[in-house]
Design an enzyme around this catalytic site. Structure first.
Site, PDB file in Angstrom:
ATOM      1  N   ASN A   8       0.854  -0.985   0.001  1.00  0.00           N
ATOM      2  CA  ASN A   8      -0.087  -0.027   0.139  1.00  0.00           C
ATOM      3  C   ASN A   8       0.782   1.404  -0.038  1.00  0.00           C
ATOM      4  OD1 ASN A   8      -1.846   2.007   0.315  1.00  0.00           O
ATOM      5  ND2 ASN A   8      -2.226   1.466   2.680  1.00  0.00           N
ATOM      6  N   LYS A  10      -0.060   4.319  -0.417  1.00  0.00           N
ATOM      7  CA  LYS A  10      -0.578   5.586   0.381  1.00  0.00           C
ATOM      8  C   LYS A  10      -0.433   6.691  -0.472  1.00  0.00           C
ATOM      9  CE  LYS A  10      -0.085   3.195   4.727  1.00  0.00           C
ATOM     10  NZ  LYS A  10       0.173   3.307   6.443  1.00  0.00           N
ATOM     11  N   HIS A  90      -9.242   1.279   5.391  1.00  0.00           N
ATOM     12  CA  HIS A  90      -8.034   1.484   6.034  1.00  0.00           C
ATOM     13  C   HIS A  90      -8.357   2.310   7.286  1.00  0.00           C
ATOM     14  CE1 HIS A  90      -4.073   2.467   6.734  1.00  0.00           C
ATOM     15  NE2 HIS A  90      -3.522   1.415   6.025  1.00  0.00           N
ATOM     16  N   GLU A  92      -6.554   4.578   8.194  1.00  0.00           N
ATOM     17  CA  GLU A  92      -6.382   6.209   7.763  1.00  0.00           C
ATOM     18  C   GLU A  92      -7.608   6.653   7.250  1.00  0.00           C
ATOM     19  OE1 GLU A  92      -2.835   5.460   5.475  1.00  0.00           O
ATOM     20  OE2 GLU A  92      -1.881   4.958   7.322  1.00  0.00           O
ATOM     21  N   GLU A 160      -4.979  -4.924  10.698  1.00  0.00           N
ATOM     22  CA  GLU A 160      -3.687  -4.044  10.754  1.00  0.00           C
ATOM     23  C   GLU A 160      -4.095  -3.245  12.260  1.00  0.00           C
ATOM     24  OE1 GLU A 160      -2.012  -2.657   6.711  1.00  0.00           O
ATOM     25  OE2 GLU A 160      -3.738  -1.410   7.401  1.00  0.00           O
ATOM     26  N   GLY A 166       3.235   2.165  10.808  1.00  0.00           N
ATOM     27  CA  GLY A 166       3.997   3.216  10.696  1.00  0.00           C
ATOM     28  C   GLY A 166       4.714   3.331  12.002  1.00  0.00           C
ATOM     29  N   SER A 205       4.018  -2.459  10.152  1.00  0.00           N
ATOM     30  CA  SER A 205       5.523  -2.315  10.413  1.00  0.00           C
ATOM     31  C   SER A 205       6.182  -3.402   9.876  1.00  0.00           C
ATOM     32  CB  SER A 205       5.959  -1.895  11.939  1.00  0.00           C
ATOM     33  OG  SER A 205       5.485  -0.972  12.289  1.00  0.00           O
TER      34      SER A 205
HETATM   35  P1  13P Z   1       3.377   0.269   7.621  1.00  0.00           P
HETATM   36  O1  13P Z   1       3.951  -1.283   6.938  1.00  0.00           O
HETATM   37  O2  13P Z   1       4.193   1.317   7.064  1.00  0.00           O
HETATM   38  O3  13P Z   1       3.523  -0.046   9.283  1.00  0.00           O
HETATM   39  O4  13P Z   1       1.949   0.508   7.246  1.00  0.00           O
HETATM   40  C1  13P Z   1       0.866  -0.455   7.288  1.00  0.00           C
HETATM   41  C2  13P Z   1      -0.076  -0.236   6.533  1.00  0.00           C
HETATM   42  O5  13P Z   1      -1.097   0.589   6.708  1.00  0.00           O
HETATM   43  C3  13P Z   1      -0.548  -0.868   5.258  1.00  0.00           C
HETATM   44  O6  13P Z   1      -1.921  -0.495   4.880  1.00  0.00           O
END
Ligand code: 13P
Length: 246
Positions: A8, A10, A90, A92, A160, A166, A205
């Protein structure tokens, strides 16, 4: 079942980064797992045109096929430019775009209508984990944000934990095992035996250094990778680990 590793991106990446997708694609000649990259919308068409082995996914869609929805994109439009997966729910988007469980459900149905596979994201916040509400949060998210028909072809679940995204923090192996086992139990009891084959990805992560261990956990059928999917060498380490795991 073979693993799925989805990247992803983003809101990162420009047209020059298609070269990273091509490097990943070349490597996928030699590996034994499914690989997808979900870049920002403007890169989808080129990413799809310039790859052979990997699949392309999008990061969100509108619930309708078309209409007066300025700035939105439908699942059908994404499929037309090559998307085979579409992320929905997601954290976010749940946090920053006010996407409720009900909106996530409507979006999942829109993805199914388009013929693409929905990657439905669920996960608890740190506060919810500390209050030992993880499993009840996952249950509520699945009850309220999954469509009535879920099959291994139309849906992938991504677990997740919000606090692991992150941050470099990863849950203990036992915590991942417990969450994935709970998700599997819910899916099978709700959708029947076929749901044993619905893929459940872990996200948060994931890196080359921890991928092997994460992929060895029961009911972890792959990963949803953020930061480590932006550089081909980092992502290739993760897909190699997935390919080598049983
Ligand atoms: P990270 O791998 O950067 O922690 O992000 C995970 C994520 O949100 C994937 O959708």
């Amino acid at each position: 079942m073979s693993k799925l590793v989805a990247g992803n991106w983003k809101m990162f990446g420009d047209i020059n980064m298609i070269s990273e997708i091509k490097k990943i694609d070349q490597h996928c000649n030699e590996i034994d797992c499914e690989v997808a990259i979900c870049p920002p919308f403007p890169l989808l068409f080129s990413a799809n045109e310039q790859t052979e082995n990997i699949k392309i996914g999008a990061q969100s869609c509108h619930v309708n096929i078309n209409g007066a929805h300025t700035g939105e994109v439908s699942a059908e439009m994404l499929v037309e430019v090559g998307a085979q997966f579409i992320l929905v729910g997601h954290s976010e988007r749940r946090q920053n775009n006010n996407e409720t469980n009900n909106v996530v459900k409507l979006k999942s149905e829109a993805v199914h209508r388009s013929g693409a596979t929905a990657i439905v994201c669920i996960g608890e916040t740190l506060e919810e984990r500390k209050e030992e509400k993880t499993l009840s949060v996952l249950q509520e998210q699945m009850l309220s944000s999954l469509p009535t028909k879920v099959t291994p072809q139309n849906t992938v679940i991504a677990y997740e934990p919000v606090w692991a995204i992150g941050t470099g923090l990863v849950p203990e192996t036992d915590q991942i095992r417990a969450a994935h086992s709970f998700i599997r139990g819910f899916l099978v009891s709700t959708y029947g035996a076929e749901a044993h084959n619905v893929k459940i990805l872990y996200g948060g992560s994931v890196k080359g250094s921890n991928a092997k261990e994460i992929f060895s956990i029961a009911n972890v059928n792959g990963a949803l990778v953020g930061g480590a999917s932006l550089k081909s060498s980092d992502f290739i380490e993760i897909i190699t680990a997935a390919s080598n795991s049983v």
